[in-house]
Design an enzyme around this catalytic site. Structure first.
Site, PDB file in Angstrom:
ATOM      1  CD  GLU A 101      -3.337   0.904   2.906  1.00 45.13           C
ATOM      2  OE1 GLU A 101      -3.594   1.555   3.133  1.00 45.13           O
ATOM      3  OE2 GLU A 101      -2.325  -0.507   3.662  1.00 45.13           O
ATOM      4  CE  LYS A 140      -6.437   1.136   3.685  1.00 45.80           C
ATOM      5  NZ  LYS A 140      -6.147   1.341   4.455  1.00 45.80           N
ATOM      6  CE1 TYR A 191      -8.114  -1.019  13.580  1.00 41.53           C
ATOM      7  CE2 TYR A 191     -10.029   0.120  12.397  1.00 41.53           C
ATOM      8  CZ  TYR A 191      -9.156  -0.881  12.867  1.00 41.53           C
ATOM      9  OH  TYR A 191      -8.675  -2.123  11.940  1.00 41.53           O
ATOM     10  CB  CYS A 200      -4.766  -1.916   4.182  1.00 39.38           C
ATOM     11  SG  CYS A 200      -4.025  -2.577   5.602  1.00 39.38           S
TER      12      CYS A 200
END
Length: 636
Positions: free
Chosen positions: A46, A115, A121, A171
Site C-alpha cells: 500500500e 481503497k 481507530y 489493507c
C-alpha cells in the site's frame, strides 16, 4: 502458465518516507528481479511509491505530483517486461484523495482500484487524508500529458489465458466483515491481491495468517498479501514486511518477518476453477467492470513442491493428530452402526495384513466406546493355499493381544471341493483359483455373522477400490466397511500410530505387520515359505496410485498434468517411463473397475476423497477411458 500454474510475487521494497524517486527505483529493481525469476504478476505494498507513513505530507501537492511522476517512470521503465505490477500510490480525483492500486502492464496503466474501507481507530488516522471509495466511483485520471488511468471497481483478466483473473483490495478492506474480495471472487477473480501496510504488534502475525488462509479457503482463491516493511517511519509503529501467499486455505509462501524483497509462489488457477465448479454453493454473480492485460503464454518453471503422499501430513505432530482423528471417526462410524441395530458382535477376517489389522484396531476402539467386552469381536483367520507362517502367526498374536475372540477355519478342503464342483484344475493358478479363495472367505464370514448375530466388518481400503483390486462379491463385500475411504499409504501410518502408542506384545506384532509385504496371499508361497504374490509388483506402487488418485479425484487434474507433477514429486524415486507405465495402468483399471464401486457397502467418509456411489463419486460403470489414455499417448 501451462497446466494453470502461474508464478506470482508479493514484493516489499526498501523505502524512504516521502522520497518517491528512491522508492520508484526500489520498485523498478524488484519488478525487474521478479521478471527474471519468471514471475507474471507482482504486487507491492500500500502506498509504496510514497511510503505509507507520510501522514500530513499526503496533503502536500509536491508529494502527490512526485508520486504521479514516479508512477509514470515505473510504467515507462518496465514496459518491455512481460509482467503485471500492482503499485500503491495516492491519487487525487475531484478534490478528494484516494489510496489506490494502479495496475501496470507493458507500458500502460490498465486500471486503478481505490481503497474502500479507511481505518480511523487505534494507531490509524487515514480518514484525515483519504476518502473511502464506493462502488459508484468512476474517473479517468491524467497522470501526465502522455499517461492516464481509469479508476473504477474492476477485475483484471488475461487476454491470452482468460482463466487468469484477479481482483484487488487494499489493507483494511480484508479486515472488515464484508470485504470487497467477496464481490471480486463472485465476479470471477481467482486471485485476490492485497496491497497492505499492516503494522506489527504482538500476536498480529498469527491472526493475519489465519485471516488470509480463511479468506483464500472461503473464496476458493489465491490470496496474495504484500506488506510494507523496513523503511517506513518508526515514529509510532513498526512494519515487518509480512508477505503471505495462500491458496484455497493453505499457505504457499510466507516471508521472514522484518525482511524485504520478493516472496514468490506458483499458484494453480485450475485447482481454484475446479474447486468453484465442484462447490455449487459458491456464489457467482459478475458485477465488476473487466480490464484486460496481456502476458506471453510460457511454461512456468515450477518451484512448487508436491508431496509424494498427499493423503499423509509431512509434519509428524500433524500426522499424529490426523491419525488420532481418523481412527476416532472410523470407530464412531462403526460404534453408531452397532448401537443403531442393537448388535454386540462384530466379525472380521484377520489375515495378518495391514488392512485387516486396521479394521481390528477400529473395532477395538468402537467396542471400547460402547463399553462392550472385546470378546465380542470375532476374528477369523482362514488359512489356505497361499498363507504363510508369518501372516498366520501375526494374525493369531494380534487377536490375542487385543483380547478378541479368535477362530481358525482352514478353507483348503472347501475350496478344493469347490474346484471339483466347477471343474477347476487345482494346479491352474488363474483368476478362478485366486477368487474362489476370496469368495469362500467372504461366505464363511457372512455365515459366521449370521450364526453369531453379528455384522461383518469390511477391511478393504480406498486404493484397492480405485484399482478394483478386490474380488467382486468376495473381499469386496461386507456389512460395514470401515476402511473404505482410507488410502493404502494412510493405512500404513494409522497402523504405525497405533503401534507407537502401544507396548509389549501388541507393539511387537504391529511392527512386524508393518514390515510385511502387501499381498492377498492367494498363490502358493515360495519354497522357503515367504510370500510369492506381492501386490505392488502386479498393480504398481501404492504411493504412485494414491498420488494419481488424489489429484484426479480431488482436483480433476488432466492425465498430462498429473504426469508432470508426479515426475517432479518422484524425480529421485522413479523414472518417467516407470511413472507413465503405472499411470496408464491406473486409468485403465479405474475405468474398467467402476462396477465394483457402484455397489459398495456402507462405510464412513473421513477425507476429501472417497469413492462411495452415494457420496462423492458417481460414475457410469461403462464409461470410456479413451480421452484420458489418448492424452497420455500424446505426451512427448
Amino acid at each position: 502458465m501451462k497446466d494453470g500454474f502461474i508464478k506470482i510475487a508479493c514484493a516489499t521494497p526498501d523505502v524512504k518516507v516521502a522520497d518517491c524517486q528512491y522508492n520508484a527505483d526500489s520498485i523498478i529493481e524488484l519488478i525487474t528481479e521478479a521478471h527474471s525469476k519468471g514471475v507474471k504478476i507482482a504486487c507491492f505494498p500500500e502506498l509504496s511509491v510514497t511510503g505509507y507513513t507520510c501522514s500530513d505530507l499526503f496533503l502536500q501537492d509536491a508529494l502527490l505530483s512526485s508520486a504521479r511522476h514516479e508512477l509514470v517512470r515505473i510504467i515507462r521503465e518496465t514496459e518491455k517486461l512481460d509482467i503485471v505490477s500492482l503499485i500503491g500510490v495516492p491519487l487525487a480525483v475531484c478534490g478528494k484523495l484516494y489510496n489506490c492500486a494502479v495496475i501496470v502492464n507493458r507500458g500502460k496503466a490498465i486500471g486503478a482500484v481505490a481503497k474502500k474501507n479507511i481505518p480511523n481507530y487505534s494507531e490509524f488516522y487515514e480518514v484525515r487524508h483519504f476518502t473511502a471509495a464506493n462502488e459508484s466511483l468512476c474517473a479517468d485520471i491524467q497522470l501526465d500529458e502522455d499517461y492516464s488511468v481509469h479508476l473504477e471497481d474492476t477485475i483484471f483478466t488475461c487476454r491470452e489465458l482468460p482463466e487468469l483473473t484477479f481482483g484487488v483490495e487494499i489493507c483494511e478492506d480484508m479486515w472488515v466483515s464484508s470485504p470487497p474480495s467477496e464481490r471480486l471472487a463472485a465476479s470471477g477473480a481467482v486471485i485476490i491481491f492485497n496491497l497492505s501496510a499492516s503494522d506489527e504488534v504482538i500476536g498480529k502475525a498469527d491472526y493475519r495468517r489465519t485471516l488470509i488462509k480463511a479468506h483464500s479457503g472461503s473464496l476458493a482463491c489465491t490470496y496474495a498479501y504484500a506488506d510494507s516493511g523496513i523503511g517506513e517511519s518508526t515514529q509510532d509503529m513498526v512494519f515487518a514486511g509480512h508477505n503471505i501467499i495462500a491458496e484455497n486455505g493453505s499457505v504457499l509462501a510466507e516471508s521472514k518477518a522484518f525482511s524485504s524483497g520478493l516472496t514468490i509462489a506458483d499458484t494453480d488457477i485450475k485447482i481454484l476453477s475446479h474447486e468453484r465448479r465442484r462447490m455449487n454453493s459458491f456464489s457467482a454473480c459478475p458485477s465488476c467492470k473487466t480490464a484486460y492485460f496481456s502476458l506471453d503464454v510460457t511454461e512456468t518453471i515450477l518451484d512448487r513442491a508436491f508431496q509424494k503422499t498427499p493423503f499423509v501430513p509431512s509434519d509428524k505432530k500433524a500426522l499424529d493428530s490426523r491419525c488420532e482423528e481418523i481412527l476416532t471417526m472410523q470407530a464412531v462410524g462403526l460404534m453408531t452402526r452397532l448401537r443403531h441395530i442393537g448388535c454386540k458382535t462384530a466379525v472380521l477376517g484377520l489375515s495378518g495384513g495391514l488392512d485387516s489389522t486396521l479394521a481390528l484396531i477400529v473395532a477395538v476402539h468402537a467396542f471400547d466406546m460402547l463399553g462392550l467386552d472385546r470378546s465380542g469381536i470375532h476374528t477369523i483367520t482362514m488359512p489356505c493355499f497361499g498363507t504363510t507362517d508369518r501372516t498366520y502367526n501375526n494374525a493369531c498374536s494380534l487377536a490375542k493381544a487385543y483380547s478378541a475372540t479368535l477362530t481358525e477355519i482352514n478353507i483348503c478342503a472347501s475350496v478344493t471341493q469347490h474346484f471339483a464342483d466347477i471343474g477347476q484344475l487345482p494346479d491352474v493358478h488363474d483368476v478362478t483359483y485366486e477368487n474362489s479363495q476370496a469368495r469362500e472367505r467372504t461366505q464363511v464370514l457372512m455365515d459366521k455373522a449370521n450364526q453369531l448375530g453379528g455384522i461383518v466388518v469390511g477391511t478393504g481400503d480406498l486404493s484397492e477400490l480405485a484399482l478394483g483390486w478386490a474380488t467382486y462379491n468376495g473381499d469386496h463385500m461386507s456389512m460395514y466397511a470401515v476402511n473404505s475411504s482410507i488410502p493404502k499409504t494412510l493405512v500404513r501410518w494409522l497402523v504405525n500410530y497405533e503401534a507407537e502408542i502401544s507396548n509389549g506384545e501388541l507393539k511387537k506384532v504391529l511392527s512386524d505387520i508393518l514390515d510385511t509385504p502387501v499381498s492377498p496371499e492367494l498363490l502358493p508361497p515360495e519354497k522357503n515359505g515367504t510370500i510369492s504374490q506381492k501386490t505392488e509388483d502386479i498393480v504398481g506402487p501404492y504411493e504412485l496410485h494414491d498420488f494419481f488418485m488424489y489429484y484426479m479425484l480431488r482436483y480433476g487434474f488432466s492425465p498430462s498434468k498429473i504426469f508432470r507433477i508426479a515426475c517432479l514429486a518422484f524425480a529421485e524415486t522413479y523414472s518417467k517411463e516407470f511413472i507413465m507405465k503405472w499411470l496408464n495402468t491406473f486409468y485403465r483399471r479405474f475405468f474398467t473397475q467402476q462396477f465394483k464401486r457402484s455397489c459398495l457397502p456402507d462405510g464412513p467418509k473421513v477425507g476429501t476423497v472417497t469413492l462411495s456411489p452415494r457420496g462423492d463419486w458417481r460414475m457410469p460403470s461403462d464409461a470410456s477411458a479413451n480421452i484420458w489414455l489418448k492424452e497420455l499417448d500424446n505426451i512427448d
